[in-house]
Design an enzyme around this catalytic site. Sequence first.
Site, PDB file in Angstrom:
ATOM      1  N   TYR A  89     -10.533   3.077   5.753  1.00 57.42           N
ATOM      2  CA  TYR A  89      -9.507   2.613   4.812  1.00 57.42           C
ATOM      3  C   TYR A  89     -10.147   1.674   3.804  1.00 57.42           C
ATOM      4  CZ  TYR A  89      -4.869   1.360   3.157  1.00 57.42           C
ATOM      5  OH  TYR A  89      -3.756   1.200   2.372  1.00 57.42           O
ATOM      6  N   ASP A 106      -6.334 -10.571   1.458  1.00 63.45           N
ATOM      7  CA  ASP A 106      -5.509  -9.408   1.749  1.00 63.45           C
ATOM      8  C   ASP A 106      -5.035  -9.455   3.189  1.00 63.45           C
ATOM      9  OD1 ASP A 106      -4.228  -7.000   1.289  1.00 63.45           O
ATOM     10  OD2 ASP A 106      -5.999  -5.787   1.653  1.00 63.45           O
ATOM     11  N   ASN A 164      -9.349   0.012  -0.104  1.00 60.44           N
ATOM     12  CA  ASN A 164      -8.568  -0.157  -1.332  1.00 60.44           C
ATOM     13  C   ASN A 164      -9.400   0.105  -2.574  1.00 60.44           C
ATOM     14  OD1 ASN A 164      -5.760  -1.342  -0.540  1.00 60.44           O
ATOM     15  ND2 ASN A 164      -7.219  -2.434   0.741  1.00 60.44           N
ATOM     16  N   HIS A 179       3.275   5.908   5.390  1.00 55.21           N
ATOM     17  CA  HIS A 179       2.320   4.884   4.974  1.00 55.21           C
ATOM     18  C   HIS A 179       2.967   3.525   5.184  1.00 55.21           C
ATOM     19  CE1 HIS A 179      -1.143   3.075   3.067  1.00 55.21           C
ATOM     20  NE2 HIS A 179      -1.640   4.267   2.826  1.00 55.21           N
ATOM     21  N   LYS A 200       0.201   3.528  -2.987  1.00 54.21           N
ATOM     22  CA  LYS A 200      -0.900   4.494  -3.136  1.00 54.21           C
ATOM     23  C   LYS A 200      -0.394   5.921  -3.307  1.00 54.21           C
ATOM     24  CE  LYS A 200      -4.520   1.907  -0.686  1.00 54.21           C
ATOM     25  NZ  LYS A 200      -3.912   0.582  -0.587  1.00 54.21           N
ATOM     26  N   SER A 241       0.793  -1.232   0.000  1.00 51.69           N
ATOM     27  CA  SER A 241       0.000   0.000   0.000  1.00 51.69           C
ATOM     28  C   SER A 241       0.825   1.281   0.000  1.00 51.69           C
ATOM     29  CB  SER A 241      -0.963   0.004   1.189  1.00 51.69           C
ATOM     30  OG  SER A 241      -1.995  -0.929   0.981  1.00 51.69           O
TER      31      SER A 241
END
Length: 537
Positions: A160, A501, A162, A295, A64, A61
């Site tokens: 959060y 995930d 995705n 992050h 991102k 992530s």
Amino acid sequence: MTATTDCQRLLAQDVPTAFRVPGGAAAILKDGELIAKHAWGYANIDTREPVTPDTIFPICSISKQMVCLVLTELIAEKGQDFADAVLNAVREILPASVASHEDLTLERLVGMRSGLRDYWILTVLWGARPQDRFSIYQDAPEALKRLGGFHFAPGTQFSYSNTNFVAVSLAIERVTGKTMNDLLQEQLFKPVGMKTAALRADMARLPSPIVGYEGSEETGYVPYLNKIEWAGDAGVSASLEDMIAYEKYVHRQSQVENSSYYKNAVDPKYIDGEPANYGYGLVHSEIEGQKTVSHSGGLAGFRLRRTYMPAQRLSHIVLLNSETDTKLVTDYTMKKLIAMPSIAQLQISDHKPENTKIEINWTGNYFDEEAKLAVVVKQDKPGEITANYDGHDDKLQVLNENEATSEEMNIRFENDSLSVNRPREHRKFTARRLAETEVSADTISFVGTYYSEEIDSTFHVTGSGAMLYGAFDGFLGKGPVHVMRRLGEDVWWLACFRSLDAPTPGYWSVAFESGDGGSGVTVGCMGARNIKYRRVG
């Protein structure tokens, strides 16, 4: 000793000793210059191939913020018409139930304030098994059609998801006619000097020799084969050397007012003007009172994190091929760094909050009626409690007989209910105590088959007494059986600690309708709330 010597010892000795993992790589930069880096352990413990600064990890992530830099660069080059075209493409990708909402904007999508449910979490409800194949161009469009409605109004809260980033990245590809990897190479990787970085969507084909491991020193480490594909939500892989080049770029661009990074790092806000802590793929938080922009990344077998402290112009990178919490690693490292006079010249207090040793009398199970999520409060030692609301335990310090606090939540007990403040999510709510319910034959009334038209998912409940099981079917197949536990009244937990995930949903809250088992059930977790099923069998 010099700052370089101190930092090198910190990475080469202190961190590997404190956090015992199969392998890892880390670096520290100050004022945009590398002052220490270290790679240790093994990329593959079976073949004994070591981790090196050139070993390529999936950074998950962390991708991102890189996609957001590409987006901002393209908008700067092509103008508002391009931004409008991307948003229109997002609306075409999403289901009609959410696509037309006027408050759904690009800024809220890339700021996790869209109100869209997380598609990776929903794969559990669509029948995926933990190591199934998931295709970004075949399965992801089908997933995006089945999101259902918003679980909060766009711009009002943080969750959060995705979904925001897979939708935006696919929309950018549609508008530009280029792959996200090509765009990242053109706009970021090549100009910055990230020589081996790339968007490698297929996690089953990571560059050799890296292997991700489940387990621990106590249980042993087991290789984990991921077979999912990621887009702009988490598909980039890079080496420590690549990430060092990226941190040098971040430092340079953070000083340039019109740069894409500078624009993206501006403090985000909710629709009511209150400050948010996430924007354009960047988390805004603090370590020892010092602002950080960071992050993390996670995949079964991997945990990664990059952190930049603007005022101190200090960067930290950590890449691990295990599931050790990199926030703990970063906090440990950064606290030591900012306490070094040669690095930060700050006087950091080593005073720890006094442990009140208070034992509370309000442990138990509670229920948030608005979000339909359970809050489970436990106390294993005086002065500290655990509260599970987002599916995983959060440790809180007890302040007095009726209050406890942590970075994630503040709780006050009054009138047999919990007043809960979740600052990061911009949420305040009251959770009522669930009445304890004796196990009896009435639980058999919950057994049956339920269907959610909203997300196209079937929920099977089986078992008897206090031992119920839940399983989900959907367009991805027939998922595994999950164990359920009654919390009180008609509210249950469904355990789900392995999924496609990472991190996983943890516990799903399952709330049956009252009265003879009812005719329906609401299933949800933090990233996918309030999903209603009706009984069909």
